[in-house]
Write a protein that holds these residues in place. Structure first.
Motif, PDB file in Angstrom:
ATOM      1  N   SER A   1     -14.528  -9.013   4.930  1.00  0.00           N
ATOM      2  CA  SER A   1     -13.631  -8.224   5.958  1.00  0.00           C
ATOM      3  C   SER A   1     -12.226  -8.535   5.653  1.00  0.00           C
ATOM      4  CB  SER A   1     -14.070  -8.894   7.012  1.00  0.00           C
ATOM      5  OG  SER A   1     -15.612  -8.646   7.473  1.00  0.00           O
TER       6      SER A   1
ATOM      7  N   PRO B   1      -8.305  -8.636   4.318  1.00  0.00           N
ATOM      8  CA  PRO B   1      -7.635  -7.490   3.562  1.00  0.00           C
ATOM      9  C   PRO B   1      -7.325  -8.266   2.153  1.00  0.00           C
ATOM     10  CG  PRO B   1      -6.326  -7.969   5.409  1.00  0.00           C
ATOM     11  CD  PRO B   1      -7.759  -8.753   5.808  1.00  0.00           C
TER      12      PRO B   1
ATOM     13  N   GLY C   1      -9.928  -4.052   3.192  1.00  0.00           N
ATOM     14  CA  GLY C   1     -11.091  -4.921   3.497  1.00  0.00           C
ATOM     15  C   GLY C   1     -12.019  -4.005   4.333  1.00  0.00           C
TER      16      GLY C   1
ATOM     17  N   HIS D   1      -9.994  -5.595  10.696  1.00  0.00           N
ATOM     18  CA  HIS D   1     -10.995  -6.299  10.089  1.00  0.00           C
ATOM     19  C   HIS D   1     -12.099  -7.068  10.749  1.00  0.00           C
ATOM     20  CE1 HIS D   1      -9.312  -4.348   6.506  1.00  0.00           C
ATOM     21  NE2 HIS D   1      -7.965  -4.450   7.097  1.00  0.00           N
TER      22      HIS D   1
ATOM     23  N   ARG E   1     -14.216  -2.184   1.807  1.00  0.00           N
ATOM     24  CA  ARG E   1     -13.045  -2.448   0.848  1.00  0.00           C
ATOM     25  C   ARG E   1     -13.199  -1.542  -0.345  1.00  0.00           C
ATOM     26  NH1 ARG E   1     -13.147  -8.290  -0.539  1.00  0.00           N
ATOM     27  NH2 ARG E   1     -12.089  -8.393   1.446  1.00  0.00           N
TER      28      ARG E   1
END
Ligand SMILES: [Zn+2]
Length: 323
Positions: A168, A170, A218, A240, A264
């Motif tokens: 999740s 980034p 992500g 995210h 992602r």
């Protein structure tokens, strides 16, 4: 054979055999049998105490062999204990630490069994101590294995959570390195391209030709994909979870819609120069709990150490941002 005895009978004028009375014979027989029995008992008693029978010899050998086997079993348990304590050490010092779980205390791992004496049936024999001790060790090993197994179950769940978390946040550069004409400007004090005065630049700029693909950094959900935020032009915000939001600004075109789920590396849009932008580039920001943080710390996902160090150098230059 007893001697036959005779007596002279004056009536018949002849010698006659003396008949021994039956009762006397029985008495002699009784004494003989009793004597034999006593002697027999004495013999067996002495023999059984001081002479081993073949059967006893076999049993003694078997007992000796059993003791030897118990010794070997204890040696194997030494090895099992060593391996187990290695696993426990790794579990406490690496796995549980990594997944932020408390280590399992030593006394909980090594705990024996209190309360009732579970080895009572094994007591009262010459070998009781050996058998009870061996049983105790094995029981403790068994319990250690159960504790360890439960710990690993816990770790598996935590690892799964961590996997979702890691997917999740980034953590990749949103534009491919080979597509960049210039790693433009980093997070920090930069010269504003329009006013030419120093201003804090809250993101990172990646210079790339118009139409260069932009990738989600992500897993998350697209919260915005519009051009109505001042300065950003056409921009995308991805939530995210865990307090992380990434923002992609000055886009030429979108490839996603609001509320769309993304993974992602998904292509979400294309580099442009919409909004307050001097030239085609991607302005990229990361929020953590609504505070903008330096994206440079999040590129470990797809950069080699060398690439990361180059990026770090370029991003720390106090140059002019593209905004
Ligand atoms: Zn910028």
């Amino acid at each position: 054979m007893s001697k036959v005895k005779y007596y002279y009978d004056p009536d018949t004028l002849s010698y006659r055999k003396i008949e021994r009375r039956k009762r006397t014979t029985l008495k002699y027989l009784g004494v003989f049998l009793l004597g034999s029995a006593i002697f027999g008992f004495l013999f067996v008693f002495v023999a059984s105490h001081y002479v081993e029978s073949p059967k006893e010899k076999a049993l003694a050998r078997e007992l000796q062999n059993m003791e030897l086997q118990y010794d070997l079993l204890n040696k194997k348990m030494n090895e099992a204990e060593t391996v187990l304590s290695n696993i426990e050490e790794r579990d406490n010092a690496i796995y549980r630490l990594y997944f932020e779980a408390n280590p399992i205390p030593e006394e909980q791992r090594r705990a024996g069994f209190g309360g009732i004496n579970r080895y009572k049936d094994l007591e009262g024999y010459d070998n009781s101590k050996l058998i009870v001790e061996t049983n105790k060790r094995l029981d403790i090993i068994q319990k250690q294995i159960v504790v360890q197994s439960k710990s690993l179950d816990e770790i598996a769940v935590l690892a799964e959570d961590k996997e979702i978390f890691l997917a999740s946040i980034p953590a990749i550069q949103p534009v491919k390195g080979e597509d960049l004409t210039r790693m433009a400007s980093g997070f920090g004090q930069r010269i504003d391209p329009f006013t030419k005065v120093k201003k804090f630049h809250f993101g990172m700029d990646f210079t790339a030709p118009r139409g260069t693909p932009i990738y989600a950094s992500g897993d998350g959900v697209v919260k915005r994909a519009d051009g109505s935020a001042t300065g950003y032009g056409k921009h995308i915000r991805i939530d995210h979870g865990y307090g992380y939001v990434s923002l992609y600004a000055h886009l030429y075109k979108y490839n996603v819609r609001k509320n769309q789920k993304v993974k992602r590396g998904d292509l979400i849009g294309f580099v442009g120069s919409t909004g307050r932008s001097e030239a085609p580039h991607l302005h990229y920001e990361i929020f953590k709990d609504e505070v903008r943080i330096n994206p440079i710390n999040f590129y470990y996902g797809n950069l080699s150490p060398q690439e990361f160090s180059d990026l770090l150098n370029k991003a720390s230059l106090e140059n002019q941002s593209l905004d």
